[in-house]
Design an enzyme around this catalytic site. Structure first.
Site, mmCIF file in Angstrom:
data_model
loop_
_atom_site.group_PDB
_atom_site.id
_atom_site.type_symbol
_atom_site.label_atom_id
_atom_site.label_comp_id
_atom_site.label_asym_id
_atom_site.label_seq_id
_atom_site.Cartn_x
_atom_site.Cartn_y
_atom_site.Cartn_z
ATOM 1 N N GLU A 21 43.539 42.524 40.402
ATOM 2 C CA GLU A 21 43.421 41.996 39.045
ATOM 3 C C GLU A 21 43.738 43.079 38.012
ATOM 4 O OE1 GLU A 21 40.154 38.725 38.622
ATOM 5 O OE2 GLU A 21 39.337 40.323 39.897
ATOM 6 N N LYS A 99 39.228 32.403 31.987
ATOM 7 C CA LYS A 99 40.034 33.056 33.010
ATOM 8 C C LYS A 99 40.596 31.961 33.920
ATOM 9 C CE LYS A 99 39.473 37.014 36.124
ATOM 10 N NZ LYS A 99 38.521 38.012 36.612
#
Length: 119
Positions: A21, A99
Site C-alpha cells: 500500500e 478507502k
C-alpha cells in the site's frame, strides 16, 4: 450551525499497514463538512467573509499527499487538525476518509472512517 460541504475529493496516496500500500498506493476519497457561522457572507456576498472551500481543498490535498500513514484514522485526524489550525472561522469539522480499494476480501464499495473535531 451553518456548514460548508465538500464531497468526493479524490486523491492517489500511499497510506496503509501493508508494505504494498505504501509502495504502489491507491485511491482515497475525502468528504469535509465544516461548521461555521455563515451569517455575514450570506449578507455581504464577499469571499473574504467566509471559508474559501477551494483553499480548504488544497489544504486537504497537502495533508493527504505529504506523508504516509498506517491508518486512515490518523489521516482523518491530521486533516481535522490542519483545517482547524488554518481556518479560524471553522468551529467544528467532520472529515470522512474513504478507502475504496482496502486490502480485504469480499464485495464492498469502500471502508471509511469519520472524525468530528471541535475547537
Amino acid at each position: 450551525m451553518d456548514k460548508i460541504i465538500v464531497k468526493g475529493l479524490h486523491f492517489y496516496a500511499y497510506h496503509g499497514v501493508n508494505p504494498e500500500e505504501k509502495e504502489k498506493g491507491q485511491p482515497f476519497i475525502v468528504d469535509i463538512t465544516a461548521y461555521a457561522d455563515l451569517t455575514k457572507p450570506s449578507k455581504t456576498d464577499d469571499l473574504k467573509d467566509t471559508v474559501n472551500y477551494s483553499k480548504m481543498s488544497k489544504t486537504v490535498r497537502r495533508v493527504v499527499e505529504e506523508a504516509k500513514y498506517n491508518l486512515i484514522e490518523k489521516l482523518a485526524g491530521r486533516i481535522c487538525e490542519e483545517i482547524l489550525a488554518e481556518y479560524n472561522g471553522i468551529d467544528e469539522v467532520e472529515v470522512t476518509v474513504k478507502k475504496p480499494r482496502a486490502p480485504m476480501s469480499g464485495d464492498f464499495d469502500y471502508v471509511a472512517v469519520s472524525l468530528i473535531r471541535r475547537r
